[in-house]
Design a protein around this motif. Structure first.
Motif, mmCIF file in Angstrom:
data_model
loop_
_atom_site.group_PDB
_atom_site.id
_atom_site.type_symbol
_atom_site.label_atom_id
_atom_site.label_comp_id
_atom_site.label_asym_id
_atom_site.label_seq_id
_atom_site.Cartn_x
_atom_site.Cartn_y
_atom_site.Cartn_z
ATOM 1 N N PHE A 87 5.392 -53.779 18.643
ATOM 2 C CA PHE A 87 4.231 -53.048 18.132
ATOM 3 C C PHE A 87 3.189 -53.948 17.477
ATOM 4 N N ASP A 88 3.444 -55.254 17.457
ATOM 5 C CA ASP A 88 2.515 -56.218 16.850
ATOM 6 C C ASP A 88 2.244 -55.867 15.393
ATOM 7 N N ILE A 89 3.334 -55.559 14.667
ATOM 8 C CA ILE A 89 3.253 -55.275 13.232
ATOM 9 C C ILE A 89 3.943 -56.424 12.490
ATOM 10 N N PRO A 90 3.221 -57.214 11.716
ATOM 11 C CA PRO A 90 3.829 -58.355 11.032
ATOM 12 C C PRO A 90 5.002 -57.947 10.150
ATOM 13 N N ASP A 91 6.100 -58.677 10.276
ATOM 14 C CA ASP A 91 7.304 -58.490 9.444
ATOM 15 C C ASP A 91 7.900 -57.086 9.568
ATOM 16 N N ALA A 92 7.664 -56.420 10.690
ATOM 17 C CA ALA A 92 8.193 -55.063 10.860
ATOM 18 C C ALA A 92 9.707 -55.088 10.999
ATOM 19 N N ASP A 93 10.375 -54.137 10.369
ATOM 20 C CA ASP A 93 11.812 -53.987 10.448
ATOM 21 C C ASP A 93 12.119 -52.758 11.301
ATOM 22 N N SER A 94 12.888 -52.942 12.380
ATOM 23 C CA SER A 94 13.159 -51.846 13.311
ATOM 24 C C SER A 94 13.870 -50.685 12.640
ATOM 25 N N GLU A 95 14.800 -50.984 11.750
ATOM 26 C CA GLU A 95 15.555 -49.924 11.077
ATOM 27 C C GLU A 95 14.634 -49.067 10.218
ATOM 28 N N ASN A 96 13.756 -49.710 9.448
ATOM 29 C CA ASN A 96 12.803 -48.962 8.631
ATOM 30 C C ASN A 96 11.884 -48.100 9.489
ATOM 31 N N LEU A 97 11.430 -48.676 10.611
ATOM 32 C CA LEU A 97 10.532 -47.929 11.483
ATOM 33 C C LEU A 97 11.230 -46.714 12.080
ATOM 34 N N LEU A 98 12.494 -46.860 12.437
ATOM 35 C CA LEU A 98 13.240 -45.721 12.975
ATOM 36 C C LEU A 98 13.359 -44.612 11.939
ATOM 37 N N TYR A 99 13.726 -44.961 10.718
ATOM 38 C CA TYR A 99 13.820 -43.942 9.668
ATOM 39 C C TYR A 99 12.468 -43.239 9.478
ATOM 40 N N GLY A 100 11.403 -44.029 9.424
ATOM 41 C CA GLY A 100 10.081 -43.458 9.197
ATOM 42 C C GLY A 100 9.633 -42.544 10.323
ATOM 43 N N LEU A 101 9.940 -42.928 11.565
ATOM 44 C CA LEU A 101 9.508 -42.129 12.703
ATOM 45 C C LEU A 101 10.350 -40.866 12.858
ATOM 46 N N VAL A 102 11.654 -40.951 12.608
ATOM 47 C CA VAL A 102 12.472 -39.741 12.683
ATOM 48 C C VAL A 102 11.985 -38.726 11.658
ATOM 49 N N ARG A 103 11.734 -39.174 10.459
ATOM 50 C CA ARG A 103 11.203 -38.256 9.445
ATOM 51 C C ARG A 103 9.861 -37.679 9.895
ATOM 52 N N ARG A 104 9.011 -38.522 10.458
ATOM 53 C CA ARG A 104 7.687 -38.077 10.895
ATOM 54 C C ARG A 104 7.790 -36.963 11.942
ATOM 55 N N VAL A 105 8.606 -37.165 12.975
ATOM 56 C CA VAL A 105 8.673 -36.173 14.052
ATOM 57 C C VAL A 105 9.342 -34.887 13.575
ATOM 58 N N VAL A 106 10.319 -35.001 12.676
ATOM 59 C CA VAL A 106 10.963 -33.803 12.146
ATOM 60 C C VAL A 106 9.981 -32.991 11.302
ATOM 61 N N GLN A 107 9.328 -33.646 10.350
ATOM 62 C CA GLN A 107 8.422 -32.936 9.449
ATOM 63 C C GLN A 107 7.227 -32.356 10.199
ATOM 64 N N ARG A 108 6.678 -33.105 11.154
ATOM 65 C CA ARG A 108 5.528 -32.605 11.922
ATOM 66 C C ARG A 108 5.913 -31.365 12.724
#
Length: 279
Positions: A87-108
């Motif tokens: 995703f071209d995000i500096p210092d991105a952590d895959s685990e953090n991104l997964l948690y954030g996206l799962v929450r995002r799709v559930v809440q939306r």
């Protein structure tokens, strides 16, 4: 070594208080939750939204034995990709991104506010909000399926990922996600384009009349005719010009009358003297 993300579903109330659940609806619900994780994990690993056929996400979500308490279902997700590179995000952590996206799709999908819970999710939304909204829509069927346990088996299902709450499934969210009532009244509104996925015409707009972000979609012929207007609108938002577009649309409503989704039928560029306020 792969990163390991952990998720837990806790069923409470109903049969779950006796540490049992209905076989068909109970396991069907857990399969829906697992498939939701598979779809989001695949996107985190590859940057591609897939929901049919064979894809990586189907094979990296692992289920542990169901435990008592009242009923606990635990999943592990083995992440081997590099979110920083994908995703071209500096210092991105895959685990953090997964948690954030799962929450995002559930809440939306539950019609609830979905502010980013970490820097990775916030950065992704700045650049790929339209794609993320496509992901939100892609997981809606599996999230509906995850609600099958809400009834005799359980009155609620608490979903956590790592140390964060992903969402709670209950009768209210079941009613919301299952109801999509078409409102055939044509409407017009000036909006800010928050995200747009040009391949499909899906995206996210901010409607100031309801002070909310709303997902959008359009037919292929509509996309061919006005897609460039939404691309312009997204560019104006990213460059903070305050310029908006005027859309023509009909709405899908939840059972309580709240707007869930706009179906776009037309659009043109316009201008606002005061910038709209995305949320």
């Amino acid at each position: 070594m792969p990163d390991m993300a952990s998720f837990e579903l806790k069923l409470r109330g109903g049969l779950a208080e006796r540490h049992i659940m209905e076989g068909f609806d109970g396991y069907n619900a857990l399969a829906g939750a697992a498939y939701t994780l598979s779809l989001v994990a695949n996107y985190v690993e590859t940057g591609v939204i897939r929901y049919k056929g064979q894809f990586i996400g189907r094979h990296i979500v692992l289920a542990e034995p169901i435990a008592q308490g009242s009923i606990l279902a635990r999943f592990k997700v083995l992440l081997t990709g590099d979110a920083e590179q994908v995703f071209d995000i500096p210092d991105a952590d895959s685990e953090n991104l997964l948690y954030g996206l799962v929450r995002r799709v559930v809440q939306r999908n539950f019609g609830l506010p979905a502010e980013p819970i970490n820097a990775e999710t916030e950065a992704l939304l700045e650049d790929r909000a339209g794609e993320v909204e496509e992901l939100v829509l892609a997981v809606e069927p599996s999230l509906r399926r995850a609600h099958e346990a809400i009834g005799p088996s359980a009155t609620s299902m608490e979903w956590t990922g790592g140390f964060s709450t992903m969402g709670t499934l209950d009768p209210a969210t079941k009613e919301y996600i299952k109801a999509s009532i078409p409102e055939r009244i044509p409407m017009t509104q000036d909006v800010t384009v928050r995200g747009f996925y040009g391949n499909t015409g899906r995206g996210l707009i901010y409607d100031p009349t309801i002070d909310r972000n709303i997902s959008i979609s359009m037919r292929k012929e509509t996309l061919a005719a006005i897609g460039r207007v939404f691309s312009y609108g997204l560019d104006q938002y990213l460059n903070r010009t305050g310029n908006t577009i005027r859309i023509e649309f009909t709405r899908l409503l939840s059972s309580d009358g709240r707007p869930k989704h706009y179906v776009i039928t037309g659009a043109r560029a316009t201008r606002m003297l005061t910038p709209s306020r995305p949320v």
